[in-house]
Each structure stands twice: as C-alpha cells, then as structure tokens.
Scaffold this motif. Structure first.
Motif, PDB file in Angstrom:
ATOM      1  N   SER A   1      -9.657   6.914  -0.543  1.00 44.83           N
ATOM      2  CA  SER A   1     -10.852   6.120  -0.834  1.00 44.83           C
ATOM      3  C   SER A   1     -11.063   5.911  -2.330  1.00 44.83           C
ATOM      4  O   SER A   1     -11.884   5.079  -2.727  1.00 44.83           O
ATOM      5  CB  SER A   1     -12.096   6.775  -0.226  1.00 44.83           C
TER       6      SER A   1
ATOM      7  N   GLU B   1      -8.781   4.747  -4.163  1.00 43.33           N
ATOM      8  CA  GLU B   1      -7.993   3.558  -4.451  1.00 43.33           C
ATOM      9  C   GLU B   1      -8.662   2.350  -3.789  1.00 43.33           C
ATOM     10  O   GLU B   1      -9.396   2.508  -2.814  1.00 43.33           O
ATOM     11  CB  GLU B   1      -6.563   3.727  -3.920  1.00 43.33           C
TER      12      GLU B   1
ATOM     13  N   LEU C   1      -8.823  -3.042   4.417  1.00 44.30           N
ATOM     14  CA  LEU C   1      -8.012  -2.779   5.610  1.00 44.30           C
ATOM     15  C   LEU C   1      -8.566  -3.491   6.836  1.00 44.30           C
ATOM     16  O   LEU C   1      -9.776  -3.574   7.022  1.00 44.30           O
ATOM     17  CB  LEU C   1      -7.973  -1.271   5.853  1.00 44.30           C
TER      18      LEU C   1
ATOM     19  N   TRP D   1     -16.328   5.384   2.654  1.00 41.66           N
ATOM     20  CA  TRP D   1     -15.834   4.201   3.351  1.00 41.66           C
ATOM     21  C   TRP D   1     -16.984   3.347   3.869  1.00 41.66           C
ATOM     22  O   TRP D   1     -17.988   3.875   4.345  1.00 41.66           O
ATOM     23  CB  TRP D   1     -14.947   4.601   4.540  1.00 41.66           C
TER      24      TRP D   1
ATOM     25  N   VAL E   1      -8.864   0.068  -1.262  1.00 44.01           N
ATOM     26  CA  VAL E   1      -8.286  -0.190   0.049  1.00 44.01           C
ATOM     27  C   VAL E   1      -9.143  -1.233   0.773  1.00 44.01           C
ATOM     28  O   VAL E   1     -10.364  -1.084   0.885  1.00 44.01           O
ATOM     29  CB  VAL E   1      -8.209   1.093   0.900  1.00 44.01           C
TER      30      VAL E   1
ATOM     31  N   ASN F   1       0.841  -1.197   0.000  1.00 43.69           N
ATOM     32  CA  ASN F   1       0.000   0.000   0.000  1.00 43.69           C
ATOM     33  C   ASN F   1       0.879   1.250   0.000  1.00 43.69           C
ATOM     34  O   ASN F   1       1.877   1.311   0.730  1.00 43.69           O
ATOM     35  CB  ASN F   1      -0.916  -0.003   1.215  1.00 43.69           C
TER      36      ASN F   1
ATOM     37  N   THR G   1      -4.430  -4.856   3.308  1.00 43.63           N
ATOM     38  CA  THR G   1      -3.602  -3.943   4.099  1.00 43.63           C
ATOM     39  C   THR G   1      -3.810  -4.203   5.582  1.00 43.63           C
ATOM     40  O   THR G   1      -4.931  -4.130   6.083  1.00 43.63           O
ATOM     41  CB  THR G   1      -3.928  -2.478   3.770  1.00 43.63           C
TER      42      THR G   1
ATOM     43  N   TYR H   1      -5.352   7.080   4.107  1.00 48.73           N
ATOM     44  CA  TYR H   1      -5.676   6.277   2.929  1.00 48.73           C
ATOM     45  C   TYR H   1      -6.574   7.045   1.970  1.00 48.73           C
ATOM     46  O   TYR H   1      -7.289   7.975   2.357  1.00 48.73           O
ATOM     47  CB  TYR H   1      -6.358   4.974   3.354  1.00 48.73           C
TER      48      TYR H   1
ATOM     49  N   SER I   1     -12.668   0.772   1.062  1.00 45.09           N
ATOM     50  CA  SER I   1     -12.903   2.027   0.353  1.00 45.09           C
ATOM     51  C   SER I   1     -14.024   1.795  -0.654  1.00 45.09           C
ATOM     52  O   SER I   1     -14.316   0.651  -1.040  1.00 45.09           O
ATOM     53  CB  SER I   1     -11.643   2.482  -0.373  1.00 45.09           C
TER      54      SER I   1
END
Length: 493
Positions: free
Chosen positions: A365, A367, A371, A341, A369, A60, A433, A363, A396
C-alpha cells in the motif's frame, strides 16, 4: 513488499511439476489427428530454439516476480532437453506502448525479429504452468509451414454485452482461447497478421475482453481462420488427475502472498443515488456489507436510515466522475486517511471482501497500486488503460495521494470516472494492474469453462438475475455465511 515463497523455490516447484507431467501419457483426442500425424511424418523435427514464449506479464513488482519465476522454470526445463533454448519474453517489456498487452500491436515486431528463425509464438499468463517437453511434442503435431491458431477453446452459451452480442443467433459456434491455458500462433500466421495490421488495424476504440477480440480479428481478417482446440492446453490444477498429459496447467487458487490484509485497513465507498436506495442498497446489506468494517454510502441525498452521505455532487445519469473524485478527496482529508486501501464500488456491485483481503496481501500500500479489471481505450492510437468501475476500483493510499496531488480532475461531473482515472494514471506513470478476478458483468456473461478455474472477487449488475443468489453461489466463503447461504438457497428452491 509482502513476503511469499522465494523465487528459487517457486521456480523449482514449477520445474518439478513440468518434469513429472512431461512423462505422463494422454490419449490424443484432437479432431484432425490423421492430418496432424501426416504432417508430423513429413516435416523436420521441431527444435526448442524455434519457439518464442511470450509471458503476458505486467510491470507491477508482484506480477513481474511471477513472470520471472515462470521464465526460470521454462529455461531450467529447456536446459535438460536441448542446447538450443527457446526465447522467453515479457510482453510488457517488448515495446514501449500502453497497448502492448493487447498483443496485436506487437505482432509486427514478432514478424520482423523472429520470422526468419522461429516457427511458433506461444503465449501464456504468468500463472500458467508450462511442461516444456509436452509443449514441444504438442506443437510438433502441427505443420509449422501453415497458418495455425491453437488454444483451449472457450465459447459463449448466450450472446453477451462484453462481446458486443457477437454471433447473437448462435454464439456457441465461435471459439476463442482461454489465455490461462496458453495459446499459439504459427509463424506463417504471424507474418500474415503483420501484413494485415499494417493496412487494417483493429477499428474498435475499446478493448474489453482481449481473448475474444483477438480471435474475432483473426477470423474476420484471415479468411475465416478459426481456433484449433488443443486438448494438451489445459487449465487443470497440477494436483488433479485430469492434468495427466497436459502441456500446460493452471493453479486455480486465489493468489495469497502472506497474511491477509486486515479488514480494518480497507475503506469501502459505495456510490449510489436516491432512486436506488430502496432496491440496490438492501442487496448490499443482505450480502457483503457485513464483511466491511469501514463502509460509507455516498449519494445525492442524505438518508439517515441507511445511512447515506450527500457529498454535495448532483446526481447524473452516467459517468459520476465528480462523485468519485469527491470520494478520493474525502479519503485523504478525513479520519479515514490512515486506512491502507480504498475500494470504490457501484451499488449494484457484488464483492467478496474476504477474498479481496487475501489478494491484497500481494501488494504494498506504500506503492501506487491501482487494481481491478483492466480495459483499454484508443490503444491503437496510443490511448490509455483503465480499471473498469463496475467490478470495483482498488486504490492504495499512495495511489490516492498521487491522484489528488496532481492537477488531474474531471472535465464534468458526468464524465466517465474510470476512464478519467485511467488518463490520470497514464499521465502520472501509475501502472494499471489487472486482475481477471474482478468482473464488470454478471456470471452469465462469461464462459462457464472460463469461470470454472477462477476464485472470483466481484461481479456487477443486477439485470435479469437474483443478485443475492449470485452472491451466495459465486462469492460467499466466510464460515459465518454458511448458515445464511444454506437458508437462502433452500428458500429459493
């Protein structure tokens, strides 16, 4: 990407901390000090070029930047000490393998490439602060021709599910390293492990708590080789007086990279079912629900008093994959699709949404993600990583779009949702991630010393605890909660 301090300024800060700490004396309290002094007197001085430093990095961009900063700090310090620089590697780049983060699959690579001209492999996390001169002096105390496994020792006070109840009669006898403080393997031990791994790789399908599992494998396979506790490997905050003389330190604050994400931009989905409406949902309402602007409870029964939403997915005893994918689809198709999110939690998850807002400032959003707390499945046979559901799964909006836009779906309603999503992420090239601040289990299931340098975001399960007390003890931080926290804890006493 959200802003933060620049690469050069971060690296400079790390370097200055290292230089100051390197010149601070500390009493040596190691139990085998006489043996170490003897070894120091007989072996040749250790050169920086004999140390391979492996940063336990992630792909990441946010985490890659932190690893870059640490590498720059280490090399800047090295240039002031010696012309022979240490080798600095990023773990996620060493081999093309989703299981590289579990370290053991990479051990044969270290033995093949570095055995002839290196004496130590030193591992650290991207947020570990390394004082290179002190690290060199610390490793010099140990005979590099022998098997050594060094680190800051953690232990369990009680047997715990995350360690498969190992050493149930006396779990405190087994020590394992705190990765935040850094840990080291001598090259003879690396070579021995490489030989063993070629014939006897780890047998467990699951990777749950890596630090414990690595120590257990070494202990079981290398003649009872134990972790040697090293007092210079520390997790003290660099501003603390206790950090004097430490070769490593740890910035034990919550990562914040800019303005916290607005709670209006986070949508929270709570998975529940009718049989838990009366005991688990009241805990959520008494603790963290008030910090959520957009929250919905998804159940197999529509109860207007909560309220809950029936997604039309029948309840199952385990897995809940059908329900989770229905939530992902609802997130994209309903009016909430504009939220940046999505977090999906169980009805017995305890979470700090204000802390999550701070963490998400790191981070993007836009992209994909995905997590939370990372587990692994079948990584010895090129399996996959996944975010374990109990600690909370954070997506995200772009990640949700890619999951739902793919052909990846549940093979049954009771398939394990977190593992299916891990398979999907692997196929789509979405990196999982990891954040150690999310927890699949209760506070009692982790070493106290390990939790002492964390600002936790979540815990999971109500079993044999008072979940409201756990929330106010570990997760409450909003000023609006102070009076309620004091009132509750006073009543509890």
């Amino acid at each position: 990407m959200p802003g933060g301090i620049s690469l050069s300024s971060t690296a400079l800060l790390l370097y200055l901390i290292g230089v100051l700490a390197a010149h601070s004396p500390k009493e040596n309290t190691h139990s085998s000090l006489k043996h170490e002094k003897s070894a120091f007197q007989t072996q040749l001085p250790l050169e920086l070029g004999e140390i391979v430093i492996v940063i336990q990095s992630q792909s990441n961009p946010v985490h890659k930047k932190r690893a870059d900063d640490l590498k720059e700090s280490i090399l800047n310090q090295a240039a002031k000490i010696s012309k022979k620089l240490p080798t600095v590697l990023f773990l996620h780049e060493i081999v093309s393998n989703e299981g590289a983060w579990t370290v053991l699959p990479v051990i044969p690579h270290f033995a093949d490439i570095y055995a002839s001209n290196s004496s130590w492999i030193f591992f650290c996390e991207e947020d570990t602060l390394v004082t290179l001169q002190k690290l060199l002096e610390t490793l010099q105390r140990f005979d590099k021709s022998k098997n050594y496994f060094l680190g800051k020792a953690l232990y369990d006070e009680d047997s715990t599910i995350i360690h498969h109840y190992a050493f149930a009669e006396n779990p405190s006898i087994f020590k394992y390293p705190d990765f935040s403080a850094g840990w080291a393997l001598s090259m003879p031990l690396v070579k021995r492990l490489a030989e063993i791994l070629s014939k006897d790789p780890p047998s467990s399908d699951f990777t749950i708590d890596l630090k414990h599992e690595i120590a257990l494998y070494i202990w079981q396979k290398v003649d009872g080789q134990e972790l040697t506790a090293v007092p210079e490997f520390c997790t003290e905050n660099p501003a603390s007086r206790k950090a004097t003389g430490c070769a490593t330190m740890f910035n034990n604050t919550l990562p914040v990279c800019g303005t916290p994400v607005k709670n209006e931009d986070i949508f929270v989905a709570v998975k529940t079912c009718k049989k838990f409406h009366k005991d688990r949902i009241p805990v959520v309402k008494q603790t963290w629900e008030k910090n959520a602007v957009h929250l919905e409870y998804y159940s197999d029964y529509a109860d207007p008093t909560i309220p809950t939403i029936d997604l039309g997915i029948p309840n199952v005893e385990r897995g809940h994959c059908g329900k989770t994918f229905a939530i992902l689809e609802r997130f994209l198709k309903s009016k909430i699709r504009h939220k940046h999110w999505l977090i999906i939690v169980d009805d017995d998850t305890l979470i700090s949404l204000p802390r999550l807002q701070n963490l998400l400032s790191c981070y993007n959003s836009n992209e994909p993600v995905f997590l939370g707390e990372r587990y692994g499945y079948g990584l010895g046979a090129r399996g996959y990583n996944y975010i374990t559901g109990g600690g909370g799964m954070v997506f995200s909006r772009e990640a949700v779009r890619e999951f739902i836009g793919s052909k990846c779906r549940c093979y049954s309603n009771d398939a394990p949702d977190d593992m299916v999503l891990g398979m999907c992420a692997s196929g789509l090239g979405i990196s999982v991630t990891h954040s150690p601040l999310f927890h699949q289990a209760r506070p009692a299931d982790y070493s106290k010393d390990y939790l002492s340098h964390q600002v936790p975001i979540s815990f999971h399960k109500h079993w044999n605890i008072d979940p409201v007390k756990v929330y106010y003890t570990w997760l409450a931080q909003d000023k609006r909660e102070d009076l309620q926290k004091r009132k509750y804890l006073k009543e509890d006493l």
